[in-house]
Design a protein around this motif. Structure first.
Motif, PDB file in Angstrom:
ATOM      1  N   ALA A 169       0.850  -1.189   0.000  1.00 58.72           N
ATOM      2  CA  ALA A 169       0.000   0.000   0.000  1.00 58.72           C
ATOM      3  C   ALA A 169       0.885   1.238   0.000  1.00 58.72           C
ATOM      4  O   ALA A 169       1.946   1.257   0.623  1.00 58.72           O
ATOM      5  CB  ALA A 169      -0.899  -0.007   1.219  1.00 58.72           C
ATOM      6  N   THR A 170       0.435   2.228  -0.691  1.00 59.03           N
ATOM      7  CA  THR A 170       1.217   3.465  -0.727  1.00 59.03           C
ATOM      8  C   THR A 170       1.086   4.179   0.602  1.00 59.03           C
ATOM      9  O   THR A 170       0.162   3.929   1.368  1.00 59.03           O
ATOM     10  CB  THR A 170       0.713   4.388  -1.861  1.00 59.03           C
ATOM     11  N   GLY A 171       1.994   5.064   0.894  1.00 59.09           N
ATOM     12  CA  GLY A 171       1.974   5.807   2.159  1.00 59.09           C
ATOM     13  C   GLY A 171       0.710   6.628   2.313  1.00 59.09           C
ATOM     14  O   GLY A 171       0.168   6.752   3.401  1.00 59.09           O
ATOM     15  N   GLN A 172       0.204   7.175   1.210  1.00 63.21           N
ATOM     16  CA  GLN A 172      -0.983   8.033   1.284  1.00 63.21           C
ATOM     17  C   GLN A 172      -2.225   7.220   1.643  1.00 63.21           C
ATOM     18  O   GLN A 172      -3.026   7.636   2.475  1.00 63.21           O
ATOM     19  CB  GLN A 172      -1.186   8.762  -0.040  1.00 63.21           C
ATOM     20  N   SER A 173      -2.406   6.022   1.067  1.00 67.11           N
ATOM     21  CA  SER A 173      -3.607   5.231   1.387  1.00 67.11           C
ATOM     22  C   SER A 173      -3.533   4.700   2.819  1.00 67.11           C
ATOM     23  O   SER A 173      -4.548   4.590   3.499  1.00 67.11           O
ATOM     24  CB  SER A 173      -3.781   4.093   0.388  1.00 67.11           C
ATOM     25  N   THR A 174      -2.339   4.366   3.308  1.00 61.05           N
ATOM     26  CA  THR A 174      -2.191   3.931   4.694  1.00 61.05           C
ATOM     27  C   THR A 174      -2.541   5.060   5.653  1.00 61.05           C
ATOM     28  O   THR A 174      -3.209   4.858   6.657  1.00 61.05           O
ATOM     29  CB  THR A 174      -0.745   3.447   4.950  1.00 61.05           C
ATOM     30  N   ARG A 175      -2.095   6.269   5.317  1.00 60.32           N
ATOM     31  CA  ARG A 175      -2.405   7.427   6.148  1.00 60.32           C
ATOM     32  C   ARG A 175      -3.908   7.688   6.174  1.00 60.32           C
ATOM     33  O   ARG A 175      -4.477   7.967   7.232  1.00 60.32           O
ATOM     34  CB  ARG A 175      -1.671   8.660   5.601  1.00 60.32           C
ATOM     35  N   ARG A 176      -4.564   7.600   5.040  1.00 57.54           N
ATOM     36  CA  ARG A 176      -6.019   7.821   4.982  1.00 57.54           C
ATOM     37  C   ARG A 176      -6.756   6.790   5.838  1.00 57.54           C
ATOM     38  O   ARG A 176      -7.694   7.121   6.556  1.00 57.54           O
ATOM     39  CB  ARG A 176      -6.518   7.736   3.541  1.00 57.54           C
ATOM     40  N   ARG A 177      -6.333   5.550   5.749  1.00 65.47           N
ATOM     41  CA  ARG A 177      -6.968   4.495   6.526  1.00 65.47           C
ATOM     42  C   ARG A 177      -6.771   4.756   8.019  1.00 65.47           C
ATOM     43  O   ARG A 177      -7.704   4.621   8.812  1.00 65.47           O
ATOM     44  CB  ARG A 177      -6.376   3.134   6.143  1.00 65.47           C
ATOM     45  N   THR A 178      -5.585   5.163   8.409  1.00 66.96           N
ATOM     46  CA  THR A 178      -5.299   5.454   9.816  1.00 66.96           C
ATOM     47  C   THR A 178      -6.143   6.622  10.320  1.00 66.96           C
ATOM     48  O   THR A 178      -6.703   6.575  11.416  1.00 66.96           O
ATOM     49  CB  THR A 178      -3.801   5.767  10.009  1.00 66.96           C
ATOM     50  N   VAL A 179      -6.266   7.662   9.519  1.00 69.47           N
ATOM     51  CA  VAL A 179      -7.071   8.826   9.900  1.00 69.47           C
ATOM     52  C   VAL A 179      -8.542   8.433  10.005  1.00 69.47           C
ATOM     53  O   VAL A 179      -9.227   8.808  10.955  1.00 69.47           O
ATOM     54  CB  VAL A 179      -6.865   9.983   8.899  1.00 69.47           C
ATOM     55  N   ALA A 180      -9.039   7.647   9.052  1.00 70.50           N
ATOM     56  CA  ALA A 180     -10.448   7.231   9.079  1.00 70.50           C
ATOM     57  C   ALA A 180     -10.750   6.396  10.321  1.00 70.50           C
ATOM     58  O   ALA A 180     -11.767   6.597  10.990  1.00 70.50           O
ATOM     59  CB  ALA A 180     -10.793   6.445   7.818  1.00 70.50           C
ATOM     60  N   ILE A 181      -9.868   5.479  10.671  1.00 69.60           N
ATOM     61  CA  ILE A 181     -10.077   4.648  11.858  1.00 69.60           C
ATOM     62  C   ILE A 181     -10.005   5.502  13.119  1.00 69.60           C
ATOM     63  O   ILE A 181     -10.808   5.331  14.050  1.00 69.60           O
ATOM     64  CB  ILE A 181      -9.056   3.491  11.895  1.00 69.60           C
ATOM     65  N   SER A 182      -9.099   6.453  13.156  1.00 68.70           N
ATOM     66  CA  SER A 182      -8.981   7.336  14.321  1.00 68.70           C
ATOM     67  C   SER A 182     -10.220   8.195  14.496  1.00 68.70           C
ATOM     68  O   SER A 182     -10.721   8.366  15.612  1.00 68.70           O
ATOM     69  CB  SER A 182      -7.756   8.243  14.192  1.00 68.70           C
ATOM     70  N   VAL A 183     -10.741   8.747  13.403  1.00 71.76           N
ATOM     71  CA  VAL A 183     -11.952   9.572  13.469  1.00 71.76           C
ATOM     72  C   VAL A 183     -13.139   8.727  13.922  1.00 71.76           C
ATOM     73  O   VAL A 183     -13.916   9.139  14.785  1.00 71.76           O
ATOM     74  CB  VAL A 183     -12.226  10.258  12.111  1.00 71.76           C
ATOM     75  N   ALA A 184     -13.281   7.522  13.374  1.00 72.29           N
ATOM     76  CA  ALA A 184     -14.390   6.644  13.767  1.00 72.29           C
ATOM     77  C   ALA A 184     -14.282   6.280  15.246  1.00 72.29           C
ATOM     78  O   ALA A 184     -15.280   6.290  15.977  1.00 72.29           O
ATOM     79  CB  ALA A 184     -14.397   5.385  12.906  1.00 72.29           C
ATOM     80  N   GLY A 185     -13.084   5.994  15.727  1.00 73.54           N
ATOM     81  CA  GLY A 185     -12.891   5.676  17.136  1.00 73.54           C
ATOM     82  C   GLY A 185     -13.214   6.858  18.035  1.00 73.54           C
ATOM     83  O   GLY A 185     -13.812   6.702  19.094  1.00 73.54           O
ATOM     84  N   GLY A 186     -12.812   8.060  17.614  1.00 74.98           N
ATOM     85  CA  GLY A 186     -13.122   9.260  18.388  1.00 74.98           C
ATOM     86  C   GLY A 186     -14.609   9.515  18.466  1.00 74.98           C
ATOM     87  O   GLY A 186     -15.138   9.853  19.534  1.00 74.98           O
ATOM     88  N   LEU A 187     -15.324   9.360  17.345  1.00 71.69           N
ATOM     89  CA  LEU A 187     -16.780   9.549  17.346  1.00 71.69           C
ATOM     90  C   LEU A 187     -17.471   8.514  18.218  1.00 71.69           C
ATOM     91  O   LEU A 187     -18.417   8.827  18.943  1.00 71.69           O
ATOM     92  CB  LEU A 187     -17.320   9.495  15.917  1.00 71.69           C
ATOM     93  N   PHE A 188     -16.988   7.288  18.176  1.00 67.37           N
ATOM     94  CA  PHE A 188     -17.556   6.244  19.023  1.00 67.37           C
ATOM     95  C   PHE A 188     -17.349   6.592  20.495  1.00 67.37           C
ATOM     96  O   PHE A 188     -18.262   6.460  21.318  1.00 67.37           O
ATOM     97  CB  PHE A 188     -16.922   4.890  18.696  1.00 67.37           C
ATOM     98  N   GLY A 189     -16.167   7.049  20.849  1.00 65.53           N
ATOM     99  CA  GLY A 189     -15.876   7.442  22.225  1.00 65.53           C
ATOM    100  C   GLY A 189     -16.753   8.589  22.688  1.00 65.53           C
ATOM    101  O   GLY A 189     -17.242   8.595  23.822  1.00 65.53           O
TER     102      GLY A 189
END
Length: 146
Positions: free
Chosen positions: A21-41
């Motif tokens: 995976a390219t660095g940009q798609s990994t970063r997007r996935r990490t940001v999306a998971i972090s945002v979803a976790g924050g909203l859940f919290g």
């Protein structure tokens, strides 16, 4: 060294690893998971606050008197954050076997005091032996408003 694969037996990509995976798609996935976790919290925190925060009105039984075999008189305190709002309290009576044998909703009018002492009676279907203030709230049903 590895031996080449026999021709025609495997696809062109066999033996090759998938492209990383390219660095940009990994970063997007990490940001999306972090945002979803924050909203859940935040959602869990909001639900906890709604369920565990102090109620704006409460009722505490002070005493009860058995008037006769079908009536109990209950004296209780009503405490409100905003005494200018009307409230409603639910009183109930119990028989010897513990079952609820009487219930009554009591209108608590607005006042200037934070704590108000009220006395009310509850009619029962069996001889009462105990009573309690089931709960109080600020949502007064239309049939109770004078």
């Amino acid at each position: 060294m590895t031996a080449p694969l026999p021709p025609g037996r495997y696809s062109r990509n066999a033996g090759r690893e998938a492209a990383p995976a390219t660095g940009q798609s990994t970063r997007r996935r990490t940001v999306a998971i972090s945002v979803a976790g924050g909203l859940f919290g935040l959602g869990v925190a909001w639900v906890g606050y709604q369920n565990l925060s102090a109620a704006p009105v409460s009722g505490d039984q002070l005493a009860f008197t058995l008037v006769d075999d079908s009536t109990v008189s209950i004296r209780f305190d009503v405490t409100r954050d905003d005494p200018s709002q009307p409230a409603v309290c639910i009183l109930r009576a119990r028989s010897l076997d513990g079952s609820e044998t009487g219930r009554r909703e009591v209108y608590i009018p607005p006042s200037t005091e934070g704590v108000m002492t009220v006395t009310s009676t509850v009619r029962t279907s069996k001889p009462p032996v105990a009573s309690d203030v089931y709960g109080c709230g600020l949502t007064v049903p239309a049939y109770l408003v004078p």
